[in-house]
Enzyme design. Sequence first.
Site, PDB file in Angstrom:
ATOM      1  N   HIS B 517       0.854  -1.172   0.000  1.00 53.56           N
ATOM      2  CA  HIS B 517       0.000   0.000   0.000  1.00 53.56           C
ATOM      3  C   HIS B 517       0.898   1.232   0.000  1.00 53.56           C
ATOM      4  O   HIS B 517       0.949   1.981   0.956  1.00 53.56           O
ATOM      5  CB  HIS B 517      -0.939  -0.004   1.209  1.00 53.56           C
ATOM      6  CG  HIS B 517      -1.751  -1.271   1.329  1.00 53.56           C
ATOM      7  ND1 HIS B 517      -2.419  -1.637   2.465  1.00 53.56           N
ATOM      8  CD2 HIS B 517      -2.004  -2.254   0.430  1.00 53.56           C
ATOM      9  CE1 HIS B 517      -3.039  -2.801   2.267  1.00 53.56           C
ATOM     10  NE2 HIS B 517      -2.793  -3.196   1.033  1.00 53.56           N
TER      11      HIS B 517
HETATM   12  C1  LIG Z   1       0.292  -9.239  -2.033  1.00 53.94           C
HETATM   13  C2  LIG Z   1      -0.647  -8.079  -2.232  1.00 53.94           C
HETATM   14  C3  LIG Z   1      -1.854  -8.045  -1.554  1.00 53.94           C
HETATM   15  C4  LIG Z   1      -2.726  -6.964  -1.721  1.00 53.94           C
HETATM   16  N1  LIG Z   1      -3.914  -6.987  -1.057  1.00 53.94           N
HETATM   17  C5  LIG Z   1      -4.759  -5.938  -1.151  1.00 53.94           C
HETATM   18  C6  LIG Z   1      -6.012  -5.931  -0.449  1.00 53.94           C
HETATM   19  O1  LIG Z   1      -6.395  -6.907   0.195  1.00 53.94           O
HETATM   20  N2  LIG Z   1      -6.790  -4.839  -0.519  1.00 53.94           N
HETATM   21  C7  LIG Z   1      -6.438  -3.739  -1.242  1.00 53.94           C
HETATM   22  O2  LIG Z   1      -7.169  -2.757  -1.236  1.00 53.94           O
HETATM   23  N3  LIG Z   1      -5.276  -3.734  -1.974  1.00 53.94           N
HETATM   24  C8  LIG Z   1      -4.437  -4.807  -1.941  1.00 53.94           C
HETATM   25  N4  LIG Z   1      -3.274  -4.809  -2.677  1.00 53.94           N
HETATM   26  C9  LIG Z   1      -2.991  -3.646  -3.542  1.00 53.94           C
HETATM   27  C10 LIG Z   1      -3.611  -3.761  -4.941  1.00 53.94           C
HETATM   28  O3  LIG Z   1      -3.115  -4.895  -5.599  1.00 53.94           O
HETATM   29  C11 LIG Z   1      -3.285  -2.505  -5.738  1.00 53.94           C
HETATM   30  O4  LIG Z   1      -3.819  -1.388  -5.034  1.00 53.94           O
HETATM   31  C12 LIG Z   1      -3.862  -2.458  -7.156  1.00 53.94           C
HETATM   32  O5  LIG Z   1      -3.490  -3.546  -7.924  1.00 53.94           O
HETATM   33  C13 LIG Z   1      -3.385  -1.154  -7.816  1.00 53.94           C
HETATM   34  O6  LIG Z   1      -3.831  -1.048  -9.140  1.00 53.94           O
HETATM   35  P1  LIG Z   1      -2.925  -0.277 -10.205  1.00 53.94           P
HETATM   36  O7  LIG Z   1      -3.650  -0.324 -11.479  1.00 53.94           O
HETATM   37  O8  LIG Z   1      -2.522   1.029  -9.635  1.00 53.94           O
HETATM   38  O9  LIG Z   1      -1.573  -1.157 -10.279  1.00 53.94           O
HETATM   39  P2  LIG Z   1      -1.400  -2.662 -10.789  1.00 53.94           P
HETATM   40  O10 LIG Z   1      -2.673  -3.393 -10.698  1.00 53.94           O
HETATM   41  O11 LIG Z   1      -0.227  -3.239 -10.110  1.00 53.94           O
HETATM   42  O12 LIG Z   1      -1.042  -2.483 -12.340  1.00 53.94           O
HETATM   43  C14 LIG Z   1       0.141  -1.817 -12.764  1.00 53.94           C
HETATM   44  C15 LIG Z   1       0.598  -2.425 -14.091  1.00 53.94           C
HETATM   45  O13 LIG Z   1       1.502  -1.541 -14.734  1.00 53.94           O
HETATM   46  C16 LIG Z   1       2.547  -2.294 -15.312  1.00 53.94           C
HETATM   47  N5  LIG Z   1       3.713  -1.438 -15.491  1.00 53.94           N
HETATM   48  C17 LIG Z   1       4.508  -0.910 -14.522  1.00 53.94           C
HETATM   49  N6  LIG Z   1       5.492  -0.173 -15.075  1.00 53.94           N
HETATM   50  C18 LIG Z   1       5.331  -0.235 -16.413  1.00 53.94           C
HETATM   51  C19 LIG Z   1       6.058   0.318 -17.508  1.00 53.94           C
HETATM   52  N7  LIG Z   1       7.138   1.075 -17.328  1.00 53.94           N
HETATM   53  N8  LIG Z   1       5.608   0.050 -18.770  1.00 53.94           N
HETATM   54  C20 LIG Z   1       4.522  -0.732 -18.975  1.00 53.94           C
HETATM   55  N9  LIG Z   1       3.814  -1.286 -17.972  1.00 53.94           N
HETATM   56  C21 LIG Z   1       4.214  -1.030 -16.697  1.00 53.94           C
HETATM   57  C22 LIG Z   1       2.751  -3.419 -14.331  1.00 53.94           C
HETATM   58  O14 LIG Z   1       3.446  -4.505 -14.906  1.00 53.94           O
HETATM   59  C23 LIG Z   1       1.323  -3.759 -13.919  1.00 53.94           C
HETATM   60  O15 LIG Z   1       0.735  -4.723 -14.760  1.00 53.94           O
HETATM   61  C24 LIG Z   1      -2.386  -5.883  -2.560  1.00 53.94           C
HETATM   62  C25 LIG Z   1      -1.173  -5.925  -3.253  1.00 53.94           C
HETATM   63  C26 LIG Z   1      -0.313  -7.016  -3.099  1.00 53.94           C
HETATM   64  C27 LIG Z   1       0.961  -7.044  -3.859  1.00 53.94           C
END
Ligand SMILES: Cc1cc2nc3c(=O)[nH]c(=O)nc-3n(C[C@H](O)[C@H](O)[C@H](O)COP(=O)(O)OP(=O)(O)OC[C@H]3O[C@@H](n4cnc5c(N)ncnc54)[C@H](O)[C@@H]3O)c2cc1C
Lengths: 245, 589
Positions: B517
């Site tokens: 987080h």
């Molecule tokens: C083990 C774990 C448990 C979790 N449990 C919870 C929970 O219970 N409750 C909760 O609220 N949240 C939880 N989270 C957090 C949640 O997973 C994230 O808040 C959420 O996935 C964020 O969404 P996002 O789109 O910002 O990032 P993500 O879903 O991570 O997507 C980002 C994407 O961008 C890609 N990317 C990064 N850099 C580049 C680049 N330079 N070029 C191209 N692509 C790129 C990555 O490969 C990835 O696919 C948890 C996270 C983890 C790791």
Amino acid sequence: MTSIPRRDFLHGSAVLGVGVALGSYASARPAGSEPGYVFFDRAEAAFVEAAVDRLIPPEADWPGAREAGVPSYIDRQLAGPYGEGERLYLAGPIRPGMPGQGYQLGLTPAQLYRTSLAAIGEALGQRGLDFAAAPAGEQDAFLTNLERGRLRIADFPSSIFFETLLANTIEGWFADPAYGGNRDMVSWRMVGFPGAYAAYLDLYTRHGLHFTRPPLSMMDAGPHHHGAPADPSPRGTPPARHTHP
Amino acid sequence: MAERRRPVDVVLVGMGLTGAILGRELTQAGLSVVGLERGVWRDTVPDFQSPGMHDELRYAVRQHLHQNPRLETYTARNTDDQEALPIRTLGSFLPGTDVGGAAVHWNGQTWRFLPSDFVAHTHNRERYGAEAVGGDLTVQDFGVTYDELEPFYDRFEYLCGIGGRAGNLNGTIRPGGNPFEGPRRRDYPNPPTAPAYAGALFANAALALGWHPFQVPSANMTAHYTNPEGMTLQPCMICGFCERFGCEHFAKSSPQTIVLPKLMESPNFELRTRAHVTRVLLDRSRSRATGVLYLDLASGREVEQPAEIVILCSFGINNVRHMLLSGIGTPYDPRTGEGTIGRNYTYQTMASVTVFYPETVHTNQFMGAGALGTAIDDFNGDNFDHAGLGFIGGAYVAAYSTGARPIEYHPVPPGTPRWGLAWKRAVRRHYNHAAGLSVHGASMATRGNHLDLDPTYVDAYGQPLLRMTFDFPENDVRMANYITARTTEIARLMGGEIVVPNDRSTPYSIVPYQTTHNTGGAVMGSDPKTSAVNRYLQSWDVPNVFVQGACAFPQNPGYNPTGTVGALAYWSAKAIREQYLKSPGPLVR
Ligand SMILES: Cc1cc2nc3c(=O)[nH]c(=O)nc-3n(C[C@H](O)[C@H](O)[C@H](O)COP(=O)(O)OP(=O)(O)OC[C@H]3O[C@@H](n4cnc5c(N)ncnc54)[C@H](O)[C@@H]3O)c2cc1C
């Protein structure tokens, strides 16, 4: 930084080829067969076998780490992508950090073991101590020295190696037997962890249930793919466990 | 020279949770959208299937679904006068990679923030005086209110099929739900989970003290469910391989199970995998993005993708890095307090209490799911009187049963040696006879905690790593320790033999896992001097760049972030569709 002898780097990289060939658990040796080490030489193996058996010692009812196959687990890990630092940032500059900054050596796990086991071999030689044959008390005293960082290995304290060895030992003890340790799922049976297959939807609300199903390894069943949600194919029932020895 | 691709309306940087939502919303508005993902394609079948997926070593310990630090990592230090060093092996947090991002291997604990969390500065100043939010703290309002976001929370929860029970339905407090939550206009789409044993023990003890236990809102399905996109999910089997694993059962909301297949059907959408974005391209004025530059990892070639709108969806702190690398906005300088990119980086302040039971009590913590838990919210946000306590903010307290996979989970009481026979016997004695309570605390922004580019270390492609300067502020340590003491009172009523409080230790260490987080760093707000993006997540400096994710939180309340990340994604998408497209330019002046 590193004052690792060149030989070790060569050794380390020669090992990488083996790792690729070994692949993942799919090609793991059947549990129970005696290890032919692919990474450790004889002296290294003798120390590791004896050391892990002090970290997780045998008892009357439960074997220790050695009998559970932990040395061959570590051997295979070091010969594979983990040993090569597949997921380790290795770029310099290498600087000693604060404890909260984590691992800061520029060594892969394979290099860390090679270097540390050589230094340990030397230290044991100087003390005239045959570690594998020594009484448990002396072994523990030596391991405690490693743990407290009292031995210098190249330019770092032995605690770094000790912590890696301890972590790898616990991994091998508890990981799926597919990886060569945890033979006969001994650690899972010891604590009551049911292993890789599970579906407790009908059970988790039976609070305090004494759950005695023997554990299952990933190797205990073929792949059972789930269809897309619309597909009415049966899903998720754990297969009957093979009888275990 | 970079190869130049055909211009599109929108380019998405990263195809995780926010990328999938934005892609869906904007293709439906008729825009042509390209999604660039550094990782590979993967799906429930075949990638998340047994027997391979139930492999603790490979996924939970070796972190095979997570960002590989050998390619890209962060540097870390506690304070500005220290030297930051690279996080060589991931520990404290585990960003995802590959299509679906971290939302493939998340737990699914899906919370809303409290109404007062969105106005943390105003609320705490009015109730406790200016000094409560003064000193080192740089606490701010979000610039959007709970009431404004409510329909978007609702939309995200129905997309995900969250199981829970409304505690506040249009102002009516309902037993069994969270009585402290903001009003919701309708109940959750699915029923709540049932309490596991640990949760039941906790609930009984909490009730005895007058607190208000309820089941944590869960993205692990509690029933068969078809979401508004027409995607069907199945009930969670409670298999215990959830957090850090992909779900084999179509039972956890992830981009693959809730929206991505619909997006992939759209003729307006093109996904390119193994496309590692290196920068957002700006024109001479530096106030307009012309597209992005990426490395095609398959061919090794550099590719330019021109676009009218660039949306950063690469996970909160990675978005901040993209802004810094691309020169979007002014980097934050902690000495002067000026600049906004990297400002107000916050985290989650975790503490816990462990209860050890007699051998006759089988807690069966291996019967778990990522969001299977029982919580109280009595000590979160401003749900309790902070007068005289010396801190603001709070935490929820929960008894989770997330699967007791034994490499990582083998609790032993204090005083147990770290190895040897005594350790082995203690592990055997306690493994199935223990329960834990987590204190899931807020993280307040300070002047010193921030993100910038590391001057020394680079990633595998030669670009500077993001540098994290962070330690737990005094405010948050006091908060965590106060609530850990309250939690210990509950734990003592749970029928155990030994109760062990684990206060918030300092300094912040990158070694033990805490949470993924990572919040703040490109925060939203109503003042361009103290926020990187406006209330619609639009960059103040480059208005055709929108920045998704938890980097928008001015400080992190005492909840998991993704409920709010999802709500903000829908809120931002609506602003793009209904306001920006009509007149491209700043949505707030
Ligand atoms: C083990 C774990 C448990 C979790 N449990 C919870 C929970 O219970 N409750 C909760 O609220 N949240 C939880 N989270 C957090 C949640 O997973 C994230 O808040 C959420 O996935 C964020 O969404 P996002 O789109 O910002 O990032 P993500 O879903 O991570 O997507 C980002 C994407 O961008 C890609 N990317 C990064 N850099 C580049 C680049 N330079 N070029 C191209 N692509 C790129 C990555 O490969 C990835 O696919 C948890 C996270 C983890 C790791």
